[in-house]
Write an enzyme that holds these catalytic residues in place. Structure first.
Site, mmCIF file in Angstrom:
data_model
loop_
_atom_site.group_PDB
_atom_site.id
_atom_site.type_symbol
_atom_site.label_atom_id
_atom_site.label_comp_id
_atom_site.label_asym_id
_atom_site.label_seq_id
_atom_site.Cartn_x
_atom_site.Cartn_y
_atom_site.Cartn_z
ATOM 1 N N TYR A 32 0.835 -1.203 0.000
ATOM 2 C CA TYR A 32 0.000 0.000 0.000
ATOM 3 C C TYR A 32 0.872 1.256 0.000
ATOM 4 C CZ TYR A 32 -3.794 3.200 0.812
ATOM 5 O OH TYR A 32 -4.687 4.211 0.653
ATOM 6 N N PHE A 90 -7.755 21.745 -24.784
ATOM 7 C CA PHE A 90 -8.032 20.314 -24.865
ATOM 8 C C PHE A 90 -9.215 20.038 -23.950
ATOM 9 C CE2 PHE A 90 -7.877 15.846 -23.879
ATOM 10 C CZ PHE A 90 -7.980 15.365 -25.168
ATOM 11 N N THR A 91 -10.070 19.125 -24.382
ATOM 12 C CA THR A 91 -11.366 18.918 -23.724
ATOM 13 C C THR A 91 -11.279 18.769 -22.206
ATOM 14 O OG1 THR A 91 -11.134 16.593 -24.300
ATOM 15 C CG2 THR A 91 -12.480 17.942 -25.771
ATOM 16 N N ASP A 117 1.661 20.387 -20.560
ATOM 17 C CA ASP A 117 0.969 19.121 -20.785
ATOM 18 C C ASP A 117 1.952 18.262 -21.588
ATOM 19 O OD1 ASP A 117 -0.478 16.969 -21.754
ATOM 20 O OD2 ASP A 117 -2.336 18.104 -21.946
ATOM 21 N N LYS A 149 -0.160 7.749 -23.454
ATOM 22 C CA LYS A 149 0.270 8.085 -24.816
ATOM 23 C C LYS A 149 1.772 7.820 -24.941
ATOM 24 C CE LYS A 149 -3.737 10.548 -24.563
ATOM 25 N NZ LYS A 149 -4.609 10.558 -23.366
ATOM 26 N N ARG A 191 -13.413 15.413 -33.926
ATOM 27 C CA ARG A 191 -12.734 16.505 -33.219
ATOM 28 C C ARG A 191 -13.203 17.806 -33.863
ATOM 29 N NH1 ARG A 191 -10.491 14.999 -28.422
ATOM 30 N NH2 ARG A 191 -12.715 14.860 -28.427
ATOM 31 N N PHE A 203 -19.255 14.820 -26.297
ATOM 32 C CA PHE A 203 -18.891 13.950 -27.409
ATOM 33 C C PHE A 203 -18.753 12.496 -27.017
ATOM 34 C CE2 PHE A 203 -14.632 13.639 -25.800
ATOM 35 C CZ PHE A 203 -14.491 14.822 -25.094
HETATM 36 C C1 P70 Z 1 -7.074 11.279 -26.771
HETATM 37 C C2 P70 Z 1 -6.931 11.135 -25.257
HETATM 38 C C3 P70 Z 1 -6.124 12.639 -23.570
HETATM 39 C C4 P70 Z 1 -5.377 13.815 -23.168
HETATM 40 C C5 P70 Z 1 -4.638 14.560 -24.113
HETATM 41 C C6 P70 Z 1 -3.937 15.704 -23.699
HETATM 42 C C7 P70 Z 1 -3.145 16.512 -24.663
HETATM 43 C C8 P70 Z 1 -4.671 15.382 -21.497
HETATM 44 C C9 P70 Z 1 -5.393 14.249 -21.845
HETATM 45 C C10 P70 Z 1 -6.186 13.534 -20.784
HETATM 46 C C11 P70 Z 1 -8.177 10.642 -24.576
HETATM 47 C C12 P70 Z 1 -9.333 11.539 -24.768
HETATM 48 C C13 P70 Z 1 -9.671 12.443 -23.783
HETATM 49 C C14 P70 Z 1 -10.740 13.305 -23.977
HETATM 50 C C15 P70 Z 1 -11.437 13.256 -25.169
HETATM 51 C C16 P70 Z 1 -11.153 12.321 -26.120
HETATM 52 C C17 P70 Z 1 -10.089 11.464 -25.924
HETATM 53 N N1 P70 Z 1 -6.406 12.381 -24.770
HETATM 54 N N2 P70 Z 1 -3.984 16.079 -22.410
HETATM 55 O O1 P70 Z 1 -7.619 10.347 -27.362
HETATM 56 O O2 P70 Z 1 -5.551 12.352 -20.420
HETATM 57 O O3 P70 Z 1 -7.191 10.583 -21.128
HETATM 58 O O4 P70 Z 1 -5.261 10.082 -19.590
HETATM 59 O O5 P70 Z 1 -7.188 11.403 -18.784
HETATM 60 O O6 P70 Z 1 -4.576 14.204 -25.408
HETATM 61 O O7 P70 Z 1 -6.597 12.256 -27.354
HETATM 62 P P1 P70 Z 1 -6.352 11.037 -19.966
#
Ligand code: P70
Length: 473
Positions: A88, A140-141, A231, A274, A398, A465
């Site tokens: 742990y 970013f989303t 990031d 990634k 996207r 989305f």
């Molecule tokens: C994608 C994934 C994640 C992502 C990223 C960047 C530049 C942070 C994150 C978050 C997964 C994804 C996420 C949201 C919408 C669609 C797809 N991108 N910064 O496919 O990381 O997913 O580990 O929480 O690209 O691009 P995590």
């Protein structure tokens, strides 16, 4: 890291100045793919509400939804999984991970998180207060949502050319320093806790940021006492573009470039799913001990103890090994080489894609694919549906669906970029698979005049989305 750069580490093609980007590995285990009939795909897509996120992966042939958590691990990573220390507290794998992050990214302190958005949550809650403003090189989303949930307003400070899919700027991810200065002028440094710098920029098409831009940005922010937070999700891919395109970096290793880039920032969050070649995991690292103390307090509330942060010991071990593998020059050249292979085929066939070709994906330009469709008819979502119907290839919207709604007006955000992303997992598909994908895109392009668009039938409140449902016109 200089000792890791003998030419023998380059691909055979590169040693001879030839074009090959052949993979620096061979295949030891395979996973069968399922081929479906068009009839089966029609049914599956209807059940999924025309949203590729809602398809069952069993109904998918080639899965290009995302490069996130979809990579193949190496034999060394799998062997590392057997060395998981599932204590742990104080797992030995945590210390291995901590050392890997210090060595390759250079930050002083880190906490593991279950994935990238876990880290985004912690950093946003720690540094942002209600009424703050955050500038970032395109939204970013998940990143923007966590910043907004912490009380900030997001401002796009990327170069204007990043919103133009045909502009050939070599570093389209760069920050427009004049936009940052205007932001500081307007709101004051005290209301800007940090600038959010993504390298590469996912939503712009996997476009890189130059070292020079990061350095100038850092100098500007230092003058105002504003932090620069990175990031780092696809920083290794960004480093390849710096090595190839920026003066003075051709003879530096990918590892050296990453370390230098990070040294210009005050900390980073990471979706390790990634670049770092694992199926799950993330981390958050900073240089300032007082920020770290707060992060360590919060991580135990939301993720898990600060020495595991939501990950099993075995996951941290695979991640520590994955970090080291991801930094090898020959790995990243073949990874991006495969993306380019697909992009160059499509370019030869005059199919509209975002140029220059980015690091992790090919982005189809749905506006130019379907000029007859208004953006409110979800052109990029339509293209994702058509590709799936044609060949069982799964891509990701996207565009307007991903951009969500304006928090104040309630209207759709209407991004300039309306893209369908073909995201290439690392070390998973072959060149022949890329040929199948290119041919399917071509078939959809040839049938483009028949597309009628979609209406949104169900809209969730957050990150719509992921779970929205659509009906065809
Ligand atoms: C994608 C994934 C994640 C992502 C990223 C960047 C530049 C942070 C994150 C978050 C997964 C994804 C996420 C949201 C919408 C669609 C797809 N991108 N910064 O496919 O990381 O997913 O580990 O929480 O690209 O691009 P995590």
């Amino acid at each position: 890291m200089t000792q890791e750069r003998p030419s023998s580490l380059h691909t055979m093609g590169q040693q001879h100045g030839r074009r090959s980007w052949a993979e620096p590995w061979k295949i030891k285990m395979v996973e069968p793919l399922k081929v479906t009939t068009r009839e089966q795909r029609v049914t599956a897509l209807e059940e999924a509400g025309y949203n590729t996120f809602l398809l069952r992966s069993d109904d998918v042939y080639i899965d290009l939804l995302t490069d996130s958590g979809t990579s193949a691990m190496s034999d060394r990573q799998w062997a590392g999984m057997m060395l998981g220390d599932e204590a742990y507290a104080g797992s030995r794998n945590f210390y291995h991970l901590d050392a890997a992050i210090k060595r390759f990214y250079g930050y002083a302190y880190m906490v593991p998180t279950h994935q990238g958005r876990g880290a985004e949550h912690l950093i946003s809650q720690t540094l942002i207060k209600a009424g703050d403003h955050i500038g970032g090189n395109m939204y970013f989303t998940t990143t923007r949502l966590h910043q907004e949930l912490a009380g900030a307003t997001f401002h796009d400070v990327i170069l204007d050319v990043a919103h133009d899919p045909q502009d050939l700027h070599p570093f389209k991810g760069n920050v427009d320093l004049a936009k940052v200065e205007a932001l500081i002028e307007r709101y004051g440094a005290a209301q800007i806790p940090y600038i959010s710098l993504a390298a590469t920029v996912n939503m712009a098409g996997g476009q890189p940021v130059s070292m020079a831009n990061a350095r100038e940005l850092k100098a500007l922010l230092d003058r105002h006492g504003i932090r620069l937070m990175l990031d780092a999700t696809r920083l290794v891919e960004n480093a390849l573009f710096i090595q190839e395109r920026e003066e003075g970096y051709a003879d530096k290793s990918i590892a050296e470039i990453c370390l230098e880039f990070c040294s210009l920032t005050d900390g980073a969050w990471m979706s390790a799913k990634k670049d770092n070649l694992v199926n799950i995991g993330g981390w958050l690292a900073v240089n300032d001990y007082s920020v770290f103390e707060e992060l360590r307090n919060l991580v135990v509330v939301y993720e898990g103890l600060h020495t595991y942060g939501g990950l099993a010991g075995r996951d941290m071990e695979a991640l520590a090994i994955g970090i080291e593998e991801s930094m090898q020059d020959e790995h990243i050249r073949s990874r991006v080489g495969q993306v380019r292979y697909l992009g160059e085929l499509l370019t030869e066939w005059d199919i509209p894609i975002v140029q220059p070709i980015g690091g992790h994906a090919i982005f189809l330009d749905a506006r130019r694919f379907y000029p007859q469709l208004a953006q409110d008819l979800f052109p990029a979502q339509t293209l994702a549906a058509e590709l799936y119907l044609d060949s069982g290839i799964r891509s990701m919207e996207r565009g307007i669906a991903s951009a969500g709604r304006n928090a104040e007006t309630g209207d759709h955000n209407r991004p300039k970029l309306e893209l369908t992303r073909l995201t290439i997992p690392r070390r998973v598909y072959t060149q022949a698979h890329m040929d199948v994908v290119a041919e399917s895109v071509k078939a959809c392009f040839d049938a483009r005049d028949a597309a009628r668009g979609l209406d949104m039938a169900y809209e969730p409140k957050y990150l719509r989305f992921f779970q929205a449902r659509f009906t065809p016109r």
